[in-house]
Design a protein around this motif. Structure first.
Motif: not given
Length: 75
Positions: A10, A20, A22, A24, A47, A49, A51, A61-65
């Protein structure tokens, strides 16, 4: 059973220090000041993400991968 390792990174900008969190599969997984997360032995879909938060308490927050292990190709 298939095992794999993933590496997520990130990039966040703002007033340091940036931390960060994380996430999951919907649960907090790991918190650090490192923007890189490595997960080994992934055997099921999940998934991830993250923050990113700075001293001003601004949190994004990021988008979910989505992570989905796939069987190795045949010979």
């Amino acid at each position: 059973e298939i095992e794999l390792a993933i590496r997520a990174q990130q990039v966040a900008t703002g007033a340091p220090p940036i931390t960060y969190r994380w996430v999951r599969g919907g649960s907090q997984y790991f918190a650090s000041t490192n923007p890189v997360l490595v997960i080994s032995n992934v055997t099921a879909s999940t998934t991830i993400r993250v923050a990113a938060t700075n001293l001003a308490s601004a949190s994004v927050f990021s988008n979910a991968a989505a992570v989905t292990p796939a069987p190795a190709p045949g010979p």
